[in-house]
Design a protein around this motif. Structure first.
Motif, PDB file in Angstrom:
ATOM      1  N   PRO A  88       0.990  -1.203  -0.030  1.00  0.00           N
ATOM      2  CA  PRO A  88      -0.003   0.126  -0.124  1.00  0.00           C
ATOM      3  C   PRO A  88       0.803   1.142  -0.030  1.00  0.00           C
ATOM      4  O   PRO A  88       1.926   1.144   0.370  1.00  0.00           O
ATOM      5  CB  PRO A  88      -0.805   0.020   1.314  1.00  0.00           C
ATOM      6  N   ILE A  89       0.344   2.313  -0.279  1.00  0.00           N
ATOM      7  CA  ILE A  89       0.911   3.718  -0.169  1.00  0.00           C
ATOM      8  C   ILE A  89       1.741   3.715   1.152  1.00  0.00           C
ATOM      9  O   ILE A  89       2.967   4.015   1.120  1.00  0.00           O
ATOM     10  CB  ILE A  89       0.032   4.945  -0.369  1.00  0.00           C
ATOM     11  N   GLU A  90       1.272   3.603   2.358  1.00  0.00           N
ATOM     12  CA  GLU A  90       1.759   3.410   3.377  1.00  0.00           C
ATOM     13  C   GLU A  90       1.333   2.299   4.492  1.00  0.00           C
ATOM     14  O   GLU A  90       0.011   2.208   4.654  1.00  0.00           O
ATOM     15  CB  GLU A  90       1.595   4.653   4.295  1.00  0.00           C
ATOM     16  N   GLU A  91       2.110   1.679   4.862  1.00  0.00           N
ATOM     17  CA  GLU A  91       1.738   0.577   5.647  1.00  0.00           C
ATOM     18  C   GLU A  91       1.062   0.903   7.011  1.00  0.00           C
ATOM     19  O   GLU A  91       1.540   2.057   7.510  1.00  0.00           O
ATOM     20  CB  GLU A  91       3.057  -0.351   6.053  1.00  0.00           C
ATOM     21  N   GLY A  92      -0.014   0.310   6.880  1.00  0.00           N
ATOM     22  CA  GLY A  92      -0.801   0.428   8.369  1.00  0.00           C
ATOM     23  C   GLY A  92      -1.947   1.632   8.113  1.00  0.00           C
ATOM     24  O   GLY A  92      -2.662   1.669   9.019  1.00  0.00           O
TER      25      GLY A  92
END
Length: 158
Positions: A88-92
């Motif tokens: 994803p763009i940013e994990e979490g």
């Protein structure tokens, strides 16, 4: 009280110096609104100097150009390095874009000039800022803002 005319090209240390001097002259019991500042590092520093509210076109402007905001800085999804990056763009991150699409797919959308790509990055960037400011509010409420600010700035590359 509105504060404007900053973040227009001056070096950040100068902006912070002027902002700090300005907020010291403002009433402590009134809201302080900083116009045109929208990067995470500037927001956390402005909060540290006594600013309460922000607005800026930055999150959607950079999204239209293929850039995502993350807790470690800008991520330019258009770059070739993300062509086969299925994270994803940013994990979490729990935004719609991160829960459903990969960096590679969003990069593909930009390369194909599909408007959906810029919409996904706009959704992510706005979600990022909402979540980030929520974290700031929680840190202030828990009396841990100085530690939050320090940790954030250690990991952030502008």
């Amino acid at each position: 009280y509105g504060i404007g005319g900053l973040s227009v090209g001056e070096p950040k240390p100068l902006m912070y110096d002027i902002l700090g001097q300005t907020t010291q002259l403002m009433p402590k019991n009134k809201a302080r609104y900083l116009m045109g500042v929208g990067t995470a590092d500037c927001i956390v520093e402005a909060v540290n100097l006594g600013v309460d509210m922000f607005d800026c076109v930055f999150p959607t402007r950079v999204a239209r150009n293929g850039t995502a905001m993350t807790h470690t800085g800008r991520l330019v999804v258009r770059n070739a390095v993300y062509a086969e990056d299925f994270r994803p763009i940013e994990e979490g991150c729990q935004c719609y874009a991160c829960r459903n699409f990969s960096r590679a797919y969003i990069r593909h959308l930009f390369k194909a000039e599909e408007i959906f790509g810029l919409r996904l990055l706009s959704i992510h960037n706005l979600h990022f800022l909402l979540h980030f400011t929520k974290q700031i509010r929680e840190a202030i409420a828990n009396d841990t803002f100085p530690e939050f600010r320090e940790r954030f700035l250690e990991n952030y590359r502008g």
